[in-house]
Each structure stands twice: as C-alpha cells, then as structure tokens.
Design a protein around this motif. Structure first.
Motif, short mmCIF file in Angstrom:
data_model
loop_
_atom_site.label_atom_id
_atom_site.label_comp_id
_atom_site.label_asym_id
_atom_site.label_seq_id
_atom_site.Cartn_x
_atom_site.Cartn_y
_atom_site.Cartn_z
N THR A 192 0.82 -1.22 0.00
CA THR A 192 0.00 0.00 0.00
C THR A 192 0.85 1.27 0.00
OG1 THR A 192 -0.36 0.39 2.40
CG2 THR A 192 -1.81 -1.22 1.32
N THR A 211 -0.50 3.47 -4.86
CA THR A 211 -1.87 3.11 -5.22
C THR A 211 -1.93 2.78 -6.71
OG1 THR A 211 -2.67 4.62 -3.54
CG2 THR A 211 -4.27 3.92 -5.19
N THR A 221 -7.92 -2.58 0.30
CA THR A 221 -7.11 -1.38 0.58
C THR A 221 -7.55 -0.15 -0.21
OG1 THR A 221 -5.49 -1.93 -1.13
CG2 THR A 221 -5.08 -2.79 1.08
N LEU A 231 -9.32 2.84 1.61
CA LEU A 231 -8.75 3.35 2.86
C LEU A 231 -8.14 4.74 2.69
CD1 LEU A 231 -6.83 0.18 4.17
CD2 LEU A 231 -9.14 0.95 4.78
N SER A 232 -8.22 5.54 3.75
CA SER A 232 -7.52 6.83 3.77
C SER A 232 -6.02 6.56 3.88
CB SER A 232 -7.97 7.65 4.98
OG SER A 232 -7.57 6.99 6.16
N ARG A 233 -5.20 7.57 3.63
CA ARG A 233 -3.75 7.40 3.78
C ARG A 233 -3.41 6.99 5.21
NH1 ARG A 233 -1.75 5.93 -0.64
NH2 ARG A 233 0.36 6.37 0.09
N ALA A 234 -4.11 7.57 6.18
CA ALA A 234 -3.84 7.24 7.59
C ALA A 234 -4.18 5.77 7.88
CB ALA A 234 -4.63 8.16 8.51
N ASP A 235 -5.32 5.32 7.33
CA ASP A 235 -5.70 3.91 7.56
C ASP A 235 -4.74 2.96 6.84
OD1 ASP A 235 -7.76 4.59 9.20
OD2 ASP A 235 -9.32 4.41 7.68
N GLN A 236 -4.25 3.39 5.67
CA GLN A 236 -3.25 2.56 4.99
C GLN A 236 -1.98 2.47 5.82
OE1 GLN A 236 -2.68 4.08 1.01
NE2 GLN A 236 -4.54 3.10 0.25
#
Ligand SMILES: Nc1ncnc2c1ncn2[C@@H]1O[C@H](COP(=O)(O)OP(=O)(O)OP(=O)(O)O)[C@@H](O)[C@H]1O
Ligand SMILES: [Mg+2]
Length: 226
Positions: free
Chosen positions: A54, A57, A70, A73-78
């Motif tokens: 991840t 993208t 994936t 998902l937000s960058r933070a969640d990734q």
C-alpha cells in the motif's frame, strides 16, 4: 489470511506518455506460504511489492491484505494497516545507527502500541529465531551485512504481520548465506503463518519455495521458466 492482488495495473508518468510498471497482475498468496518473484531488472518486481505494501496506489485493480480491501482506505488507515499487518524488508536494511539490535526491533512495537519494556521479550524471541540472540546489544556498525539483513527480517516480524514482503534478501550474500536466509524466511513463514512474497535474482534455491512467479515487462506469468 492471505494477500490477494487482482488485475492490478500501475503506470508511472514517463515524458508525454506513461510507463506501465504492472500490467493486469493477479496473485494470490495463502497464509503460511512463500512465493518467489523473479524477472529481469526493471520488470516490475519492486513495484509489485510497493503496491502490495500500500505504498503506491495502483491505477486499477484490487489489493486485499489479510481480508482488508485497501482501495477505499484513507492514507492514515493505509499507514495503520502497514504498521499492524504488513512486514516490509527492503533491500537496504535502514537500521538506526545509534540503536542496538534489540532496540531496532523494540522501536517497531513502540510505534504501534507503546511500552518498550513489554516489547523486549518478543524482540529477544525474534532475535533468537534469526540466530542473533547473542548480538542483542550490538549496534549496526558492529555487525556483518548478513547479520544486519537478519535484523531487518526480525524487525519486519515484530508486529506479527499477516503479510511479509521481502525485496532481494540474498543479493548481498554469498550462495551459502543466501540459502540460510531463504531457510530462515521459509521457517518464519510456516511458524508465523505469514503470506510471504520474496523478490530474488537467485534462482538456485527456488525448488524449495511454495511457488515461483516471473515478471517480464510488468506482466506476471506462472510458473517461471527453469
Ligand atoms: N517512481 C517511479 N517513477 C517512474 N518510473 C518508475 C518508478 N519506479 C519504477 N519505475 C519504472 O518502473 C519499471 C519497473 O521498476 P521496478 O523497480 O518495479 O523494477 P524491478 O523489477 O524491481 O527492477 P530491479 O530488479 O532492477 O530492482 C522500470 O521501468 C522503472 O524504471
Ligand atoms: Mg527492484
């Protein structure tokens, strides 16, 4: 838990056009198995790992890490997914010069949940698993290249990842040490049930892995020609 890539296409800007680094790549890696990725320089092997991690993208396609889709998902969640579920072993160890071997591992636990003291037992267990328990207090400059690579592998396992992604673990090592690193990765994959992908130029030991795929111009084929 597995790693699944489905029809993944990744392009990079290249002058007026775009370069296709991954061309509709699909790959399924079950837990507890190790898949080797071979192929010429520039064929897309590291791009495949970057997408699976991840870190990049894709233009199209799905990447599912341990049951988590994936794409949405937000960058933070990734970043959280990477920290908690994915172990990444880059070709260069990037160890922190001022930390001892055991501290290199403890940092990973500290990044995700806190207490350095509580992480020491697990860090020592992993150093033992990679055969370096007696080097726990050494700093990177006091270890060999092969030992640093094993610290790198142990560190990637610190947060009990479901997916382990390894780029060229044996390229800096001689044949015998390369075989030992592959044995280590196979053993850890089985014991810790990781879905492991390993990029390698070294075809010598491939008969022992669970599967080998071959990249060429961004396309993946199975199995690799011998
Ligand atoms: N950030 C980037 N921007 C533009 N092009 C890139 C980028 N990263 C890689 N590429 C290009 O994408 C293609 C695939 O590169 P990749 O790094 O995945 O190859 P590789 O198979 O890992 O090669 P090697 O064996 O040399 O490490 C190459 O043509 C490369 O030049
Ligand atoms: Mg590469």
């Amino acid at each position: 838990m597995t790693l699944t890539l489905t029809d993944v296409t990744l392009t990079y800007p290249d002058g007026d056009t775009r370069l296709t680094a991954l061309d509709r790549v699909s790959l399924d890696v079950p837990a507890g198995t190790l898949t080797a990725v071979v192929g010429p320089s520039g064929s897309g092997k590291s791009s495949l790992l970057a997408v699976a991690a991840t870190l990049v993208t894709p233009d199209q396609g799905r990447v599912v890490v341990a049951g988590t889709e994936t794409a949405g998902l937000s960058r933070a969640d990734q970043a959280a997914l990477r920290r908690d579920r994915i172990g990444i072993v880059f070709q260069q160890p990037h160890l922190l010069p001022s930390l001892t071997a055991v501290e290199q591992l403890q940092v990973m636990a500290h990044l995700s949940h806190g207490s350095l003291r509580a992480s020491r037992g697990r860090a020592m267990d992993l150093l033992d698993a990679v055969g370096l328990a007696d080097r726990a207090s050494r700093r990177p400059h006091q270890m060999s290249g092969g030992q640093r690579q094993r610290i790198n592998i142990a560190r990637a396992l610190m947060n009990e990842p479901a997916v382990l992604l390894v780029d060229e673990p044996t390229s800096a090592l001689d044949h015998v040490r390369g075989a030992a690193v592959l044995d280590l990765l196979l053993g850890l994959t089985r014991e810790r049930s990781t879905a492991t992908v390993m990029v390698t130029h070294d075809r010598a030991h491939l008969e022992r892995v669970d599967g080998t795929v071959s990249m060429e111009d961004g396309r993946l084929s199975l199995p690799a020609p011998a």
